[in-house]
Design a protein around this motif. Structure first.
Motif, PDB file in Angstrom:
ATOM      1  N   PHE A 149      22.298  29.120  28.978  1.00 54.32           N
ATOM      2  CA  PHE A 149      21.225  29.917  29.567  1.00 54.32           C
ATOM      3  C   PHE A 149      20.141  29.010  30.148  1.00 54.32           C
ATOM      4  CE2 PHE A 149      23.085  32.122  25.949  1.00 54.32           C
ATOM      5  CZ  PHE A 149      23.669  33.190  26.602  1.00 54.32           C
ATOM      6  N   HIS A 187      18.941  25.045  26.447  1.00 53.81           N
ATOM      7  CA  HIS A 187      19.339  26.417  26.146  1.00 53.81           C
ATOM      8  C   HIS A 187      20.730  26.758  26.687  1.00 53.81           C
ATOM      9  CE1 HIS A 187      15.255  27.131  24.834  1.00 53.81           C
ATOM     10  NE2 HIS A 187      14.815  26.656  25.987  1.00 53.81           N
ATOM     11  N   CYS A 236      22.703  30.369  34.956  1.00 55.34           N
ATOM     12  CA  CYS A 236      22.530  31.211  33.774  1.00 55.34           C
ATOM     13  C   CYS A 236      23.330  32.506  33.961  1.00 55.34           C
ATOM     14  CB  CYS A 236      21.036  31.517  33.606  1.00 55.34           C
ATOM     15  SG  CYS A 236      20.659  32.660  32.274  1.00 55.34           S
ATOM     16  N   ASP A 268      20.759  37.914  25.670  1.00 55.97           N
ATOM     17  CA  ASP A 268      22.195  37.923  25.409  1.00 55.97           C
ATOM     18  C   ASP A 268      22.472  38.283  23.951  1.00 55.97           C
ATOM     19  OD1 ASP A 268      24.986  37.210  26.358  1.00 55.97           O
ATOM     20  OD2 ASP A 268      24.773  35.858  24.641  1.00 55.97           O
ATOM     21  N   CYS A 270      16.408  34.369  28.161  1.00 56.76           N
ATOM     22  CA  CYS A 270      17.757  34.811  28.531  1.00 56.76           C
ATOM     23  C   CYS A 270      18.708  34.692  27.342  1.00 56.76           C
ATOM     24  CB  CYS A 270      18.270  34.019  29.727  1.00 56.76           C
ATOM     25  SG  CYS A 270      17.525  34.539  31.288  1.00 56.76           S
ATOM     26  N   ARG A 271      18.548  33.651  26.541  1.00 53.64           N
ATOM     27  CA  ARG A 271      19.373  33.490  25.341  1.00 53.64           C
ATOM     28  C   ARG A 271      19.163  34.668  24.394  1.00 53.64           C
ATOM     29  NH1 ARG A 271      17.513  28.634  22.313  1.00 53.64           N
ATOM     30  NH2 ARG A 271      16.006  30.156  21.605  1.00 53.64           N
ATOM     31  N   ASP A 272      17.900  35.073  24.211  1.00 54.36           N
ATOM     32  CA  ASP A 272      17.588  36.194  23.329  1.00 54.36           C
ATOM     33  C   ASP A 272      18.085  37.513  23.901  1.00 54.36           C
ATOM     34  OD1 ASP A 272      16.425  34.402  21.611  1.00 54.36           O
ATOM     35  OD2 ASP A 272      14.362  34.889  22.197  1.00 54.36           O
ATOM     36  N   ARG A 302      20.900  26.375  34.768  1.00 54.62           N
ATOM     37  CA  ARG A 302      20.930  26.237  33.314  1.00 54.62           C
ATOM     38  C   ARG A 302      20.003  25.135  32.835  1.00 54.62           C
ATOM     39  NH1 ARG A 302      27.280  26.540  31.522  1.00 54.62           N
ATOM     40  NH2 ARG A 302      27.647  28.654  32.294  1.00 54.62           N
ATOM     41  N   SER A 347      14.931  30.425  26.606  1.00 52.92           N
ATOM     42  CA  SER A 347      15.099  31.146  25.340  1.00 52.92           C
ATOM     43  C   SER A 347      15.059  32.654  25.588  1.00 52.92           C
ATOM     44  CB  SER A 347      14.026  30.733  24.336  1.00 52.92           C
ATOM     45  OG  SER A 347      12.735  31.030  24.827  1.00 52.92           O
TER      46      SER A 347
END
Length: 57
Positions: free
Chosen positions: A21, A18, A7, A30, A26-28, A14, A24
């Motif tokens: 990432f 996601h 990630c 970013d 870490c995605r958010d 990973r 969710s």
């Protein structure tokens, strides 16, 4: 999980759900960085039109 890649936010493996990432969260994180102008492409600053010159149109 995808082997060999981590990630970009936290370094954990990973998740295929996601990618790229791990979650969710870490995605958010970013997305928030993008929305807060945390990422930038190097270069000259853009010219902001002032409305005074015909060149601005």
């Amino acid at each position: 999980m995808t082997k060999g890649k981590s990630c970009p936010i936290c370094g954990k493996p990973r998740s295929t759900e996601h990618t790229p990432f791990c979650s969710s969260r870490c995605r958010d994180r970013d997305l928030v960085k993008w929305l807060d102008n945390g990422y930038a492409i190097p270069g000259e600053p853009a010219k902001v039109p002032t409305g005074d010159d015909e060149e601005d149109l």
